[in-house]
Design a protein around this motif. Structure first.
Motif, mmCIF file in Angstrom:
data_model
loop_
_atom_site.group_PDB
_atom_site.id
_atom_site.type_symbol
_atom_site.label_atom_id
_atom_site.label_comp_id
_atom_site.label_asym_id
_atom_site.label_seq_id
_atom_site.Cartn_x
_atom_site.Cartn_y
_atom_site.Cartn_z
ATOM 1 N N LEU A 41 -5.630 7.677 12.228
ATOM 2 C CA LEU A 41 -5.993 6.399 11.633
ATOM 3 C C LEU A 41 -4.814 5.488 11.922
ATOM 4 O O LEU A 41 -3.680 5.786 11.554
ATOM 5 N N GLN A 42 -5.081 4.380 12.604
ATOM 6 C CA GLN A 42 -3.999 3.595 13.165
ATOM 7 C C GLN A 42 -4.065 2.155 12.705
ATOM 8 O O GLN A 42 -5.136 1.560 12.657
ATOM 9 N N SER A 48 1.915 1.688 12.702
ATOM 10 C CA SER A 48 1.938 2.973 12.008
ATOM 11 C C SER A 48 0.620 3.696 12.215
ATOM 12 O O SER A 48 -0.403 3.076 12.504
ATOM 13 N N GLU A 49 0.665 5.024 12.069
ATOM 14 C CA GLU A 49 -0.566 5.801 12.181
ATOM 15 C C GLU A 49 -0.420 7.095 11.395
ATOM 16 O O GLU A 49 0.684 7.562 11.123
ATOM 17 N N THR A 50 -1.574 7.657 11.017
ATOM 18 C CA THR A 50 -1.589 8.917 10.293
ATOM 19 C C THR A 50 -2.508 9.864 11.042
ATOM 20 O O THR A 50 -3.621 9.482 11.412
ATOM 21 N N VAL A 52 -5.197 12.544 11.234
ATOM 22 C CA VAL A 52 -6.232 12.960 10.281
ATOM 23 C C VAL A 52 -7.083 14.102 10.824
ATOM 24 O O VAL A 52 -8.099 14.452 10.235
ATOM 25 N N ARG B 427 -9.385 4.699 3.810
ATOM 26 C CA ARG B 427 -9.061 4.871 5.231
ATOM 27 C C ARG B 427 -8.037 3.831 5.678
ATOM 28 O O ARG B 427 -7.123 4.130 6.437
ATOM 29 N N GLN B 430 -4.566 4.698 4.823
ATOM 30 C CA GLN B 430 -3.978 5.701 5.718
ATOM 31 C C GLN B 430 -3.458 5.100 7.021
ATOM 32 O O GLN B 430 -2.616 5.701 7.681
ATOM 33 N N THR B 431 -3.994 3.937 7.409
ATOM 34 C CA THR B 431 -3.468 3.310 8.624
ATOM 35 C C THR B 431 -2.130 2.626 8.348
ATOM 36 O O THR B 431 -1.429 2.261 9.282
ATOM 37 N N ASN B 433 0.644 3.733 6.640
ATOM 38 C CA ASN B 433 1.669 4.552 5.973
ATOM 39 C C ASN B 433 3.084 4.149 6.377
ATOM 40 O O ASN B 433 3.380 3.883 7.511
#
Lengths: 293, 433
Positions: A41-42, A48-50, A52, B427, B430-431, B433
Motif C-alpha cells: 500500500l503506497q 512511504s509504503e507498507t 501487505v 487502507r 497504511q499508505t 506510515n
C-alpha cells in the motif's frame, strides 16, 4: 540439404536486440513493477509504503463492488462479442450476395470503423440523452422509460449497444473477405449437393470461415474487455455512481482517479493472469479444431 | 545598413538576455471553458504587472486528472511549481509531507506578509493542517447554495424555503400544484452529506473530522443523515424531488429549462447561469436545514480547489510562486475572479471591495455563497480531511444511486457506505506510515 542460417551467434542476437529492449522496457519492466506494487500500500507521491502481502488481493475478493464489476464484465464481454460477430456475419453473408451497388453498400457498412471509441461513446450519449435522445423517444414508444446514467440496466444496455455498433464494421470487413476467398468451385459443388441455403451455410461456408472466425473471436474478446474503455468512460461521464463498470475501467477509477496504487496494481495483475489463461485456452483448445487451408 | 543590422542584432540579444533573466514558473490547473479564460487572464495580468517572473498556466483536464498528472510528474521530477488540487484530493496532497511547501511558510520565507485572519472564516482552515497552518492556498472556493426560479415560486405563491420542514409541508406541494418539479441537486456527497454535516454542526468523522490523524473513521451511519435520505426517498416518490444521475450537468439542465423550480448547486455556478440568459428570473439563498436537528444552522464547507506550491524547486522559482500568490490574493484580482466566475472572494479585503463597488446591489444572489460561509462557525464546520476520499465519494454516489433509482433501503445503504469508507480509510492510513 543445407539449412540456411547465421554463421555467427552474435549477429542474430544483435539484430533481435532492438525488439527485445523495447519489449523489456515497455512490457516486462512495467509488468514487474505492477506485480511488486500489488503487494504494497503506497502513498501516491512515493514517500512511504507498507508491505501487505496478499492484502490487496484479499480486499478485492471480499469487495462486493469488485465482484459485481467482474460479473458485469463477463456478461458484457459475452454479449458484445457474440452480438457483434453474429450481426456482422449476417450482414456479410447478405452483402456477399448483393450484385448491384455492392461497393457503395459495403463502404457504407464499413464507415463506422473510422469512429474512435470515445467518439462512439459521445454519439451514444447523444442518442440516449435523457431529455432529447432519439433512442430514448423510441424506447418510450414501447413504454420503456429509458434513463441513461440513472438506471443500472439502462446504462448497461446503452454500453452494449454502442460497443456492438462500433465493432460490427471490423468484423464485417473480415467476414466479407473471408467469404470472398471461398473458391467458387466449392460453392457450386455444394449447390448441387444441397438445395437448402441454410444447410449449405452451416455445412460448407461456416467451417471454411472458421479461421477468420477464430481470429475475430480473439480480437473481439480483447476489444470488449479492453478497447471499450473509451465508450464506458464517456457513457458514465467520469462519475461512475451506481452505473456498471468493466474491470478495466475499475482499474482506472481506483488507480488514476483514486490514486490507490496497490489496489489497482492488484487489479491489473488479476487482468494479466486472466488474459494469459485466455490466450492459452484459445490456442490450446480452440485452434486445434480449426483447419487452415 | 550594416550598422542598422548590427544594432538590430544587439537589440535582439538584449531582449533575449532580458527574457532569460526572468524566472519562469508553471501552473497546472483543471479549469476549462469560461473558468479557464478567467484563469488565463489572471496569469496574463500577473506577467504584465512585473518583469521578474513569468507564469505559464497549463490545462490538465478534470480535477482528478490534474491531481494524477501532478503526482506522476512529481515522481518523475517534472512537476509544476503550482498545482491545483480539489477538495477531495486534499488529504492525499497534505498527507504527503514534503511534496509541497506549506503556503504559509512559502509566503513568510519570501518576505510576503501573511496573516491567516485576512481570509474569510469559512475558507481559512479547510486546507490547513492540524495546527491551523495553511498548507494550500484556497483558490476557487464555492459553497452549495439554493437557486430558485422566481417565476415558479410566484406562480405557486410561496417563498424560498428556509427549512426542509417548510419545503416538505408548504413549498413542494404548492410547486407541484403549479406544475413544477420542486427540487433537484447536482452533487449528493457534497451537498447532502458533507454540507449537511456542517450546516447542522454534526461531526463527519472521528479525529476532529480527520484533521488530527489518519486513524479516522467516518460517521455517516447516523439517525440525522439517514432521516434526511429517507425523506428524500419519500420526496422522490411524491414527485417533490427528481434525480437525474450522478452527473452535475444532468441535474442542472432541468432547472435551466424551467422544469425544476429549486436547484441546489454551487455558488460558483452563478456566473454560468447569468451568462446563459435563462427564460426566467432566478435568485439564490442559503441551503435549507432541518429545524428538527438544529435551530442554529451554521456555515458550510467550501468546495472547489486550492493551489499547492510543490517542493523541489529553486529559491528563485519559489520566490516567483510567492509573488504570484501575493498577486492572486490581492483584493483587485480576487474581486475580478469573484465577479466573473461566482466563486467567493477568499479575503475580507476583497469581499469589502465587492461590497463597496455595489456588486451585490446589482446581483444580490452573488453574495449568498460568501454570506453562507461567513455564518457562525461550529466545532464541526472547519472542514474534513479523509484519505482516498475520491473513492469514498464514489461509494456514496453508488449507494445514493441505489437508494434513488432502485429503491434500496436507506439503513442498509448507509451501513454499506460507513463500512466501505472505513475500510478505505484504514487502507489509506497504511499508505502513510
Amino acid at each position: 540439404m543445407k539449412r540456411a542460417g547465421f554463421t555467427q551467434r552474435w549477429l542474430p542476437i544483435l539484430l533481435l536486440m532492438p525488439q527485445l529492449v523495447i519489449i523489456a522496457v515497455f512490457f516486462y519492466w512495467p509488468a514487474a513493477y505492477g506485480l511488486r506494487s500489488s503487494f504494497f500500500l503506497q502513498d501516491p507521491f512515493g514517500f512511504s509504503e507498507t508491505f501487505v502481502g496478499f492484502g490487496n488481493y484479499l480486499t478485492l475478493m471480499r469487495s462486493p463492488s469488485y465482484l459485481k464489476s467482474a460479473g458485469f464484465t463477463v456478461i458484457f464481454s459475452v454479449l458484445v462479442t457474440f452480438l457483434s460477430l453474429a450481426i456482422a456475419l449476417i450482414l456479410a453473408v447478405k452483402a456477399d450476395r448483393v450484385i448491384r451497388g455492392a461497393k457503395t453498400y459495403r463502404t457504407l457498412l464499413m464507415w463506422v470503423y473510422a469512429v474512435a471509441p470515445p467518439v462512439a461513446g459521445v454519439i451514444g450519449l447523444i442518442m440516449f440523452d435523457q431529455s432529447w435522445g432519439p433512442l430514448v423517444d423510441f424506447a418510450a414508444l414501447f413504454g420503456w422509460d429509458f434513463v441513461l446514467g440513472v438506471n443500472y440496466f439502462d446504462t448497461a444496455f446503452a454500453m452494449v449497444v454502442v460497443s456492438v455498433w462500433k465493432q460490427i464494421p471490423v468484423n464485417f470487413i473480415f467476414f466479407l473477405s473471408g467469404l470472398q476467398s471461398i473458391p467458387r468451385s466449392v460453392r457450386e459443388a455444394a449447390l448441387i449437393d444441397n438445395r437448402s441455403a441454410s444447410g449449405r451455410f452451416w455445412d460448407v461456408t461456416f467451417p471454411l470461415l472458421a479461421p477468420t472466425g477464430f481470429f475475430l473471436l480473439i480480437t473481439n474478446i480483447t476489444y470488449s474487455l479492453f478497447d471499450t474503455f473509451g465508450i464506458i468512460d464517456t457513457t458514465v461521464k467520469g462519475e461512475p455512481g451506481n452505473n456498471p463498470m468493466t474491470l478495466v475501467y475499475k482499474v482506472y477509477v481506483d488507480g488514476f482517479r483514486g490514486n490507490d496504487m496497490g489496489g489497482s496494481s492488484a487489479q491489473s495483475v488479476i487482468l494479466m493472469v486472466l488474459v494469459l489463461l485466455m490466450t492459452v485456452f484459445q490456442f490450446r483448445l480452440i485452434e486445434r479444431r480449426i483447419h487452415y487451408t | 545598413m550594416t550598422r542598422l543590422s548590427l544594432a538590430a542584432a544587439a537589440a535582439l540579444s538584449m531582449t533575449t538576455g532580458a527574457a532569460s533573466a526572468q524566472t519562469e514558473i508553471t501552473w497546472w490547473h483543471a479549469m476549462g471553458g469560461a473558468l479557464g479564460d478567467s484563469l488565463n487572464q489572471i496569469a496574463t495580468d500577473f506577467n504584465a504587472s512585473q518583469s521578474d517572473y513569468q507564469i505559464t498556466p497549463v490545462f490538465k483536464g478534470s480535477y482528478e486528472e490534474a491531481l494524477t498528472a501532478g503526482i506522476a510528474a512529481f515522481r518523475a521530477g517534472e512537476h509544476p511549481n503550482v498545482l491545483q488540487v480539489f477538495d477531495a484530493g486534499a488529504a492525499t496532497v497534505i498527507g504527503a509531507v514534503g511534496a509541497t511547501i506549506p503556503v504559509q511558510d512559502l509566503m513568510t520565507q519570501n518576505g510576503v506578509d501573511f496573516d491567516i485572519e485576512d481570509y474569510i472564516s469559512g475558507v481559512r482552515y479547510f486546507y490547513a493542517d492540524s495546527d491551523d497552518k495553511m498548507i494550500g492556498m484556497p483558490f476557487n472556493s464555492s459553497s452549495p447554495i439554493m437557486y430558485y426560479n422566481i417565476d415558479a415560486l410566484e406562480a405557486a405563491g410561496v417563498e424560498a424555503p428556509a427549512t426542509w420542514e417548510e419545503f416538505a409541508e408548504t413549498t413542494a406541494p404548492a410547486l407541484v400544484e403549479a406544475g413544477y418539479i420542486p427540487l433537484a441537486q447536482s452533487h449528493s456527497p457534497w451537498i447532502f452529506v458533507e454540507n449537511f454535516m456542517s450546516r447542522h454542526n454534526l461531526p463527519f468523522a472521528t479525529n476532529d473530522n480527520g484533521y488530527a490523524g489518519t486513524d479516522t473513521e467516518i460517521l455517516v451511519d447516523t439517525p440525522e443523515l439517514k432521516a434526511h435520505w429517507m425523506a428524500l426517498q419519500d420526496w422522490e416518490e411524491n414527485g417533490f424531488y427528481a434525480w437525474y444521475g450522478a452527473g452535475w450537468d444532468d441535474n442542472q439542465a432541468p432547472f435551466e429549462e424551467g422544469e425544476v423550480a429549486i436547484w441546489l448547486g454551487s455558488s460558483g455556478s452563478f456566473g454560468g447561469l447569468m451568462q446563459k440568459d435563462l427564460p426566467f428570473e432566478f435568485s439564490a439563498t442559503y441551503l435549507p436545514y432541518w429545524e428538527a436537528i438544529t435551530t442554529e444552522p451554521k456555515q458550510t464547507f467550501i468546495g472547489g480547489a486550492s493551489l499547492f506550491a510543490m517542493s523541489g524547486k529553486s529559491d528563485e522559482e519559489n520566490a516567483a510562486t510567492a509573488a504570484f500568490f501575493e498577486f492572486l490574493t490581492s483584493p483587485e484580482v480576487q474581486y475580478a475572479w469573484h465577479r466573473e466566475t461566482g466563486y467567493v472572494p477568499i479575503t475580507t479585503a476583497a469581499y469589502d471591495m465587492a461590497k463597496e463597488d455595489g456588486h451585490y446591489d446589482r446581483f444580490p444572489a452573488a453574495e449568498v455563497g460568501i454570506q453562507q460561509l461567513s455564518l457562525p462557525a461550529g466545532e464541526n464546520t472547519k472542514g474534513y480531511r479523509m484519505g482516498f476520499y475520491v473513492q469514498i465519494r464514489d461509494v456514496m454516489n453508488r449507494e445514493f444511486g441505489r437508494i434513488l433509482s432502485e429503491g434500496a433501503n436507506v439503513d442498509d445503504a448507509f451501513a454499506t457506505i460507513e463500512s466501505e469508507s472505513n475500510a478505505l480509510l484504514a487502507r489509506f492510513a497504511q499508505t502513510q506510515n
